[in-house]
Design a protein around this motif. Structure first.
Motif, PDB file in Angstrom:
ATOM      1  N   VAL A  25       0.831  -1.203   0.000  1.00  0.00           N
ATOM      2  CA  VAL A  25       0.000   0.000   0.000  1.00  0.00           C
ATOM      3  C   VAL A  25       0.870   1.260   0.000  1.00  0.00           C
ATOM      4  O   VAL A  25       1.872   1.329   0.707  1.00  0.00           O
ATOM      5  N   THR A  26       0.438   2.239  -0.787  1.00  0.00           N
ATOM      6  CA  THR A  26       1.032   3.575  -0.755  1.00  0.00           C
ATOM      7  C   THR A  26      -0.065   4.581  -0.438  1.00  0.00           C
ATOM      8  O   THR A  26      -1.100   4.609  -1.104  1.00  0.00           O
ATOM      9  N   LEU A  27       0.169   5.396   0.581  1.00  0.00           N
ATOM     10  CA  LEU A  27      -0.760   6.461   0.940  1.00  0.00           C
ATOM     11  C   LEU A  27      -0.332   7.756   0.265  1.00  0.00           C
ATOM     12  O   LEU A  27       0.852   8.109   0.281  1.00  0.00           O
ATOM     13  N   VAL A  28      -1.293   8.470  -0.319  1.00  0.00           N
ATOM     14  CA  VAL A  28      -1.036   9.798  -0.881  1.00  0.00           C
ATOM     15  C   VAL A  28      -1.784  10.801  -0.002  1.00  0.00           C
ATOM     16  O   VAL A  28      -3.011  10.757   0.088  1.00  0.00           O
ATOM     17  N   GLY A  29      -1.044  11.666   0.654  1.00  0.00           N
ATOM     18  CA  GLY A  29      -1.667  12.610   1.568  1.00  0.00           C
ATOM     19  C   GLY A  29      -0.826  13.844   1.745  1.00  0.00           C
ATOM     20  O   GLY A  29      -0.042  14.222   0.874  1.00  0.00           O
ATOM     21  N   ASP A  59       2.985  13.229  -3.285  1.00  0.00           N
ATOM     22  CA  ASP A  59       2.886  13.389  -4.744  1.00  0.00           C
ATOM     23  C   ASP A  59       2.314  12.123  -5.367  1.00  0.00           C
ATOM     24  O   ASP A  59       2.982  11.088  -5.403  1.00  0.00           O
ATOM     25  N   GLY A  60       1.093  12.226  -5.877  1.00  0.00           N
ATOM     26  CA  GLY A  60       0.442  11.046  -6.445  1.00  0.00           C
ATOM     27  C   GLY A  60       0.608  10.896  -7.944  1.00  0.00           C
ATOM     28  O   GLY A  60      -0.026  10.027  -8.553  1.00  0.00           O
ATOM     29  N   THR A  61       1.446  11.711  -8.560  1.00  0.00           N
ATOM     30  CA  THR A  61       1.618  11.620 -10.011  1.00  0.00           C
ATOM     31  C   THR A  61       2.539  10.457 -10.372  1.00  0.00           C
ATOM     32  O   THR A  61       3.446  10.091  -9.616  1.00  0.00           O
ATOM     33  N   GLY A  62       2.293   9.896 -11.546  1.00  0.00           N
ATOM     34  CA  GLY A  62       3.161   8.859 -12.087  1.00  0.00           C
ATOM     35  C   GLY A  62       3.121   7.540 -11.351  1.00  0.00           C
ATOM     36  O   GLY A  62       4.017   6.711 -11.512  1.00  0.00           O
ATOM     37  N   ALA A  63       2.101   7.308 -10.565  1.00  0.00           N
ATOM     38  CA  ALA A  63       2.043   6.092  -9.751  1.00  0.00           C
ATOM     39  C   ALA A  63       1.495   4.913 -10.545  1.00  0.00           C
ATOM     40  O   ALA A  63       0.610   5.061 -11.387  1.00  0.00           O
ATOM     41  N   ASN A  64       2.024   3.736 -10.254  1.00  0.00           N
ATOM     42  CA  ASN A  64       1.530   2.490 -10.830  1.00  0.00           C
ATOM     43  C   ASN A  64       0.920   1.650  -9.713  1.00  0.00           C
ATOM     44  O   ASN A  64       1.518   1.503  -8.641  1.00  0.00           O
ATOM     45  N   ALA A  65      -0.260   1.115  -9.953  1.00  0.00           N
ATOM     46  CA  ALA A  65      -0.916   0.294  -8.938  1.00  0.00           C
ATOM     47  C   ALA A  65      -1.971  -0.585  -9.595  1.00  0.00           C
ATOM     48  O   ALA A  65      -2.528  -0.235 -10.637  1.00  0.00           O
ATOM     49  N   ALA A  83      -3.970  13.517 -11.640  1.00  0.00           N
ATOM     50  CA  ALA A  83      -2.721  12.949 -11.148  1.00  0.00           C
ATOM     51  C   ALA A  83      -2.653  11.455 -11.450  1.00  0.00           C
ATOM     52  O   ALA A  83      -1.619  10.948 -11.908  1.00  0.00           O
ATOM     53  N   LEU A  84      -3.762  10.751 -11.228  1.00  0.00           N
ATOM     54  CA  LEU A  84      -3.783   9.304 -11.502  1.00  0.00           C
ATOM     55  C   LEU A  84      -3.577   9.014 -12.985  1.00  0.00           C
ATOM     56  O   LEU A  84      -2.977   8.004 -13.361  1.00  0.00           O
ATOM     57  N   ALA A  85      -4.062   9.922 -13.835  1.00  0.00           N
ATOM     58  CA  ALA A  85      -3.930   9.719 -15.282  1.00  0.00           C
ATOM     59  C   ALA A  85      -2.491   9.784 -15.763  1.00  0.00           C
ATOM     60  O   ALA A  85      -2.178   9.328 -16.868  1.00  0.00           O
ATOM     61  N   THR A  86      -1.586  10.334 -14.938  1.00  0.00           N
ATOM     62  CA  THR A  86      -0.171  10.384 -15.324  1.00  0.00           C
ATOM     63  C   THR A  86       0.546   9.071 -15.042  1.00  0.00           C
ATOM     64  O   THR A  86       1.701   8.909 -15.434  1.00  0.00           O
TER      65      THR A  86
END
Length: 303
Positions: A25-29, A59-65, A83-86
């Protein structure tokens, strides 16, 4: 499963902490909460007490999940979607308040979109610490016909593997209308009266809250959803009692002098009622009162 929780407030942190017991898990906050989780991990107390160490970032940009669970405020959904779209996410599930979030996510992302609702009770404490106030459950369902039910089932399995009570539905819109009825009843009433959720299950606030929920059911029925006034009122009482010690998100916003989600909750009811020729005086009054507080607090322009 690799899970990104976008919006690590009280609910997002609790969901992320629970999932982190069995998933990556990664938290974005925001800081200082994110920095505290990075340094010392996330502490959950209440229904169960444990510590876990999810990754955390501002920073939630460029994330893969494999899965992005979105728990930001409704007015931040578009920014979260951009941000998710990146990055590259296999599916996205909204566990947010209000209506319209799923459409915004679907407009920005080429991934299955799931609508979700939860009765988990959570409250932020110190940075790096969230209180689990009510065990609750999570229900998710595909938002569009193209978002197949198999995706929802995989997400339910991921939640269940982490010890959460979770199930899937094929009626996502009905699910969201019922959630809206609950939020329209509990959020503004607790925020304006400065009380915990349990207070709306008892006089003098129960009548007001249930009237707001019944109006939502009227609009939902006019919109083609299957939600009766009786079911809406019962759902409000059930959730209020199950989360009696919880402070609603809108109550928390008002207490901290922050913008609320009134536009996506009671404001949405008023707008949709106008299109469907329904009368919703209680929701209209609650929306006006909360918006009036926002103007007075300087977190909203006068209208």
């Amino acid at each position: 499963m690799d899970v990104l929780v976008f919006g690590a407030g009280s609910l997002g942190s609790l969901v992320g902490g629970l999932l982190a017991r069995n998933h990556d898990v990664t938290l974005v906050g925001r800081d200082p909460h994110v920095e505290a989780v990075r340094t010392d991990g996330l502490r959950v107390s209440g229904v169960e007490t444990f510590e876990t160490r999810p990754a955390a970032t501002t920073d939630g940009t460029g994330a893969n999940a494999d899965l992005a669970v979105v728990t930001v405020k409704a007015y931040d959904t578009a920014a979260a979607a951009r941000a998710l779209a990146t990055g590259d996410v296999g599916a996205v599930c909204s566990l947010q308040n209000g209506m319209g979030n799923e459409d915004v996510l679907a407009d920005h992302l080429d991934a299955p979109v799931l609508a979700g609702a939860t009765t988990l009770g959570a409250r932020s404490s110190d940075p790096g610490h969230v209180e689990w106030l009510g065990r609750g459950r999570v229900t998710v369902g595909p938002w569009r016909p193209a978002d197949d039910a198999a995706t929802a089932e995989r997400v339910v399995e991921a939640f269940a593997a982490a010890g959460l009570d979770a199930d899937a539905t094929t009626d996502a819109r009905g699910l969201l209308w019922e959630k809206l009825a609950i939020n329209a009843a509990i959020n503004p009433v607790t925020a304006l009266a400065r009380v915990e959720n349990g207070a709306v299950a008892e006089p003098p606030l129960s009548g007001l809250a249930k009237s707001a929920a019944a109006e939502v059911a009227r609009v939902a029925s006019a919109d083609g959803a299957s939600l009766s006034a009786g079911d809406a009122r019962e759902a409000v009482e059930t959730v209020a009692r199950a989360t009696a010690r919880n402070r609603s998100s809108m109550h928390g916003d008002v207490a901290r002098g922050r913008r609320t989600e009134i536009d996506a909750i009671n404001g949405y009811v008023v707008d949709r009622a106008g299109n469907l020729d329904c009368s919703v005086p209680v929701n209209r009054g609650l929306a006006a009162l909360v918006r009036g507080w926002e103007v007075g607090a300087g977190v909203r322009d006068g209208e």
